[in-house]
Design a protein around this motif. Structure first.
Motif, PDB file in Angstrom:
ATOM      1  N   ALA A 215       0.832  -1.206   0.000  1.00 18.50           N
ATOM      2  CA  ALA A 215       0.000   0.000   0.000  1.00 18.50           C
ATOM      3  C   ALA A 215       0.867   1.256   0.000  1.00 18.50           C
ATOM      4  CB  ALA A 215      -0.927  -0.012   1.212  1.00 18.50           C
ATOM      5  N   ASP A 216       1.962   1.245   0.789  1.00 20.29           N
ATOM      6  CA  ASP A 216       2.873   2.383   0.796  1.00 20.29           C
ATOM      7  C   ASP A 216       3.529   2.563  -0.568  1.00 20.29           C
ATOM      8  OD1 ASP A 216       2.333   3.097   3.351  1.00 20.29           O
ATOM      9  OD2 ASP A 216       4.294   2.613   4.188  1.00 20.29           O
ATOM     10  N   LEU A 217       3.924   1.463  -1.157  1.00 20.44           N
ATOM     11  CA  LEU A 217       4.545   1.519  -2.478  1.00 20.44           C
ATOM     12  C   LEU A 217       3.576   2.096  -3.510  1.00 20.44           C
ATOM     13  CD1 LEU A 217       6.696   0.916  -4.569  1.00 20.44           C
ATOM     14  CD2 LEU A 217       5.936  -1.473  -4.584  1.00 20.44           C
ATOM     15  N   ALA A 218       2.335   1.616  -3.477  1.00 22.31           N
ATOM     16  CA  ALA A 218       1.337   2.104  -4.444  1.00 22.31           C
ATOM     17  C   ALA A 218       1.069   3.598  -4.235  1.00 22.31           C
ATOM     18  CB  ALA A 218       0.050   1.302  -4.298  1.00 22.31           C
ATOM     19  N   HIS A 219       0.997   4.026  -2.982  1.00 21.27           N
ATOM     20  CA  HIS A 219       0.747   5.437  -2.692  1.00 21.27           C
ATOM     21  C   HIS A 219       1.861   6.303  -3.280  1.00 21.27           C
ATOM     22  CE1 HIS A 219       0.948   9.150  -0.243  1.00 21.27           C
ATOM     23  NE2 HIS A 219      -0.370   9.042  -0.204  1.00 21.27           N
ATOM     24  N   PHE A 220       3.105   5.863  -3.096  1.00 21.18           N
ATOM     25  CA  PHE A 220       4.244   6.639  -3.599  1.00 21.18           C
ATOM     26  C   PHE A 220       4.316   6.595  -5.123  1.00 21.18           C
ATOM     27  CE2 PHE A 220       8.830   6.802  -4.709  1.00 21.18           C
ATOM     28  CZ  PHE A 220       9.100   8.099  -4.276  1.00 21.18           C
ATOM     29  N   ARG A 221       4.174   5.406  -5.677  1.00 21.90           N
ATOM     30  CA  ARG A 221       4.318   5.236  -7.124  1.00 21.90           C
ATOM     31  C   ARG A 221       3.187   5.906  -7.881  1.00 21.90           C
ATOM     32  NH1 ARG A 221       3.856  -0.472  -7.808  1.00 21.90           N
ATOM     33  NH2 ARG A 221       1.634   0.023  -7.742  1.00 21.90           N
TER      34      ARG A 221
ATOM     35  N   GLY B 192       1.284   8.302  -7.019  1.00 25.41           N
ATOM     36  CA  GLY B 192       1.214   9.756  -6.877  1.00 25.41           C
ATOM     37  C   GLY B 192       2.364  10.483  -7.536  1.00 25.41           C
ATOM     38  N   SER B 193       3.257   9.735  -8.199  1.00 20.05           N
ATOM     39  CA  SER B 193       4.439  10.339  -8.822  1.00 20.05           C
ATOM     40  C   SER B 193       4.181  10.650 -10.290  1.00 20.05           C
ATOM     41  CB  SER B 193       5.635   9.383  -8.717  1.00 20.05           C
ATOM     42  OG  SER B 193       5.912   9.066  -7.366  1.00 20.05           O
TER      43      SER B 193
END
Length: 267
Positions: free
Chosen positions: A180-186, A188-189
């Motif tokens: 979930a953290d990875l998806a949030h960062f990726r 939103g980039s």
């Protein structure tokens, strides 16, 4: 909020003193200063000097308290002379304090509103837990206050968390949380230029682990000895610290407590 402990001399008529209290409280309400009368000195964060002859009462009320004394005075009934005497004695004892006047001068109520905010902040800081995850970085030779110094200067408790605990939390990180953290960062980039997919996964595991440590130790803020992660795991805590900041939890790098607390000054 100002929690006022009213002080008056027995030589003054009770009805007159009560009328003064009501008048001053009406002025505070009109000035939009959040306040209430404290049931006792221990529950107060400010002294309201209603009359002269209250010097000893004020000193008894503030005896043994380490925080600065906020003394409210008004133009009548020898309130200001008594407040000045109280403040002089407090400073003679090596303690801090200040006087704020209840009057209609420009900016008077703005200063009182600011004092109410600062007192709330001071009280919240006394309950805060600052997590120091790993020792401060070796080069922080002037940024290494001990827990006792931090407590005395700002109020928070420093909670030392061994870096090995973070290492274990990374190894045991919940895959779903890390994803979930990875998806949030990726997602939103706008673009990802340097980190590989493996780099992002490693950073996301650190992020999930940091969040678990913060929750487990009930931390209100944290600082991380991050370069050991670079050397030992080839990753950083940057994503995790950023996610904590997004969640409203102050988070710093290099084990630097000053970075968390340096903007807080006493009176």
């Amino acid at each position: 909020m100002l929690r006022l402990f009213p002080l008056s001399s027995s030589f003054h008529d009770a009805a007159t003193v009560q009328a003064t209290v009501e008048r001053l409280r009406a002025a505070l309400l009109a000035g939009q200063v959040p306040h209430e009368l404290a049931p006792g000195a221990a529950q107060a964060n400010a002294l309201l000097v209603l009359t002269g002859g209250t010097e000893h009462l004020a000193l008894e009320a503030w005896a043994g308290r380490p925080e600065p004394a906020l003394i409210l005075a008004h133009p009548d009934q020898n309130s200001l002379p008594a407040a000045l005497e109280i403040l002089a004695r407090i400073r003679q004892e090596g303690r801090r304090g200040r006087i704020l006047m209840l009057h209609d001068a420009p900016g008077a109520f703005e200063e009182l509103r600011r004092a109410a905010v600062l007192l709330d902040l001071h009280e919240r800081l006394q309950k805060c837990r600052l997590g120091r995850i790993g020792a401060p970085s070796d080069w922080l030779v002037a940024s290494m206050p001990g827990p006792a110094t931090v407590k005395a200067a700002w109020g928070p408790e420093v909670v030392d968390v061994d870096l090995a605990e973070l290492e274990a939390a990374i190894d045991q990180a919940d895959p779903a949380e890390a994803a979930a953290d990875l998806a949030h960062f990726r997602d939103g980039s706008r673009a990802i230029l340097e980190p590989s997919a493996g780099d992002l996964k490693a950073a996301a595991r650190v992020s999930a682990a940091l969040r678990r440590l913060v929750a487990h130790h009930r931390l209100d803020a944290c600082t991380l000895r991050c370069f050991d992660l670079v050397k030992g795991r080839g990753t950083t805590g940057c994503l995790g610290l950023s996610r904590l900041l997004d969640a409203g939890i102050p988070a710093a790098c290099e084990g630097d407590l000053f970075e968390l607390t340096g903007g807080i000054e006493g009176w």
